[in-house]
Design a protein around this motif. Structure first.
Motif, short mmCIF file in Angstrom:
data_model
loop_
_atom_site.label_atom_id
_atom_site.label_comp_id
_atom_site.label_asym_id
_atom_site.label_seq_id
_atom_site.Cartn_x
_atom_site.Cartn_y
_atom_site.Cartn_z
N ASP A 35 -5.19 -4.21 -2.14
CA ASP A 35 -5.09 -3.31 -3.30
C ASP A 35 -4.48 -4.04 -4.50
O ASP A 35 -4.91 -3.87 -5.64
N SER A 36 -3.45 -4.84 -4.21
CA SER A 36 -2.78 -5.58 -5.29
C SER A 36 -3.71 -6.59 -5.93
O SER A 36 -3.72 -6.75 -7.15
N LYS A 93 -2.24 -3.21 1.55
CA LYS A 93 -1.51 -3.19 0.27
C LYS A 93 -1.80 -4.47 -0.53
O LYS A 93 -1.88 -4.44 -1.76
N ASN A 145 2.00 -0.62 -5.74
CA ASN A 145 2.13 -2.00 -5.32
C ASN A 145 3.53 -2.32 -4.82
O ASN A 145 4.16 -3.29 -5.25
N HIS A 179 0.87 -13.71 -5.67
CA HIS A 179 0.66 -12.26 -5.81
C HIS A 179 1.68 -11.41 -5.06
O HIS A 179 1.47 -10.21 -4.91
N SER A 233 -6.10 -4.76 -8.15
CA SER A 233 -5.49 -4.24 -9.39
C SER A 233 -4.92 -5.35 -10.27
O SER A 233 -4.57 -5.12 -11.43
N LEU A 286 -2.12 -6.78 -9.86
CA LEU A 286 -0.65 -6.68 -9.94
C LEU A 286 -0.02 -7.35 -8.73
O LEU A 286 -0.64 -7.44 -7.67
N LYS A 287 1.21 -7.79 -8.91
CA LYS A 287 1.93 -8.40 -7.78
C LYS A 287 2.36 -7.32 -6.80
O LYS A 287 2.74 -6.22 -7.21
N LEU A 288 2.31 -7.65 -5.52
CA LEU A 288 2.80 -6.72 -4.50
C LEU A 288 4.29 -6.98 -4.28
O LEU A 288 4.69 -8.09 -3.92
#
Lengths: 188, 109
Positions: free
Chosen positions: B41-42, B38, B3, B83, B45, B47-49
């Motif tokens: 994907d973040s 990306k 990420n 994010h 998941s 999660l923060k990019l």
């Protein structure tokens, strides 16, 4: 190196002059010295001299460190001015590499941020100085989209006469306030 | 790193202008090749990019505006801002500018 040699020479020269004057005074009958030494007077004279030397050296050191800080600030302003002149010369052609413009703008905006931190540390809450810098920063923020926001062809950006005119307006603000900033920092 | 995007090494040290037609390494190219994927994907998941802006020769406003405005138009301004984590030690003021591009997308649509 030359400055150190100069200082050493002036010390030797001053000492020699002092020694000559003392010898002349001792030998010349016009001066009559009392050969008895009063401990209290001697003590007072020595302490007085020491305090004088201490204050003198402290003042000299303060003035010298202030000068160094001012020179650093003025040097940074001068470097922004130089990069802006470079940017102006390419913008006025009306057609230039976008990468060159972004690089120059990045340098100027980064330097303005650093300058803000330097001024906060060295000059404290000097409103006039902060005001000059604020105008420079805002003008740089306005110039950024003018010189990097347009459409490009193969990385070459073309801007029209109106955009160049707008650029010159904000550039004039930067030029004027840079000059005022140098004067105001020097006056502190 | 999953990420994380460092523009100077993952894309180009000399980011270009807005559209592909403007020249190489445009904001459009960055969005379509890297940022969009990306970011998806973040989101998946949770999660923060992290997007690192340091190390380039500088950014054109058109590059940043195109990439982040499009991201916000596709995913929504609030979701995007929640994010992403923008890293910009060299030019900290860019973080606020990117935030404006992201929220401008909402205002204009």
């Amino acid at each position: 190196m030359t400055q150190k040699r100069h200082i050493r020479f002036s010390h030797v020269f001053s000492f020699s002059i002092g020694a000559i004057v003392s010898t002349v005074c001792n030998n010349w009958t016009y001066f009559k010295f009392n050969e008895e030494i009063n401990i209290d007077d001697l003590f007072t004279a020595v302490i007085g001299g020491a305090i004088g030397l201490y204050i003198g050296s402290k003042l000299t050191s303060k003035v010298s460190s202030d000068r160094v800080e001012k020179d650093l600030i003025i040097g940074k302003i001068t470097s922004i001015k130089a990069k802006m002149e470079e940017l102006t010369s390419i913008v006025e052609t009306g057609s230039y590499q976008l990468a060159t413009a972004t690089k120059l703008i990045k340098y100027c905006r980064q330097s303005a941020t650093l300058l803000k931190n330097m001024i906060e540390v060295c000059c404290g809450d000097e409103e006039i100085i902060a005001g000059n810098l604020d105008k420079i920063t805002k003008a740089l923020n306005r110039i950024n989209p003018i010189v990097t926001g347009g459409l490009a062809v193969n990385g070459i950006l073309n801007i029209d006469v109106i955009a160049i005119g707008n650029y010159n307006t904000f550039n004039k603000i930067i030029e004027d306030n840079s000059l005022l900033l140098i004067i105001n920092v020097n006056r502190l | 790193m999953e990420n994380f995007i460092k523009i100077s090494t993952d894309f180009s040290p000399t980011p270009g202008a807005r559209y592909r037609t403007d020249g190489p390494f445009s904001g459009q190219e960055f969005y379509e090749k890297i940022l969009q994927k990306k970011f998806k994907d973040s989101l998946r998941s949770g999660l923060k990019l992290e997007i690192d802006l340091d190390g380039t020769f500088g950014f054109a406003t058109s590059f940043l505006s195109e990439a982040f405005n499009r991201l916000a138009m596709e995913f929504g301004s609030a979701i995007v801002w929640d994010h992403v984590k923008i890293i910009s030690n060299e030019e900290p003021y860019l973080i606020d500018e990117i935030r404006e591009y992201i929220y401008d997308a909402e205002a204009t649509h």
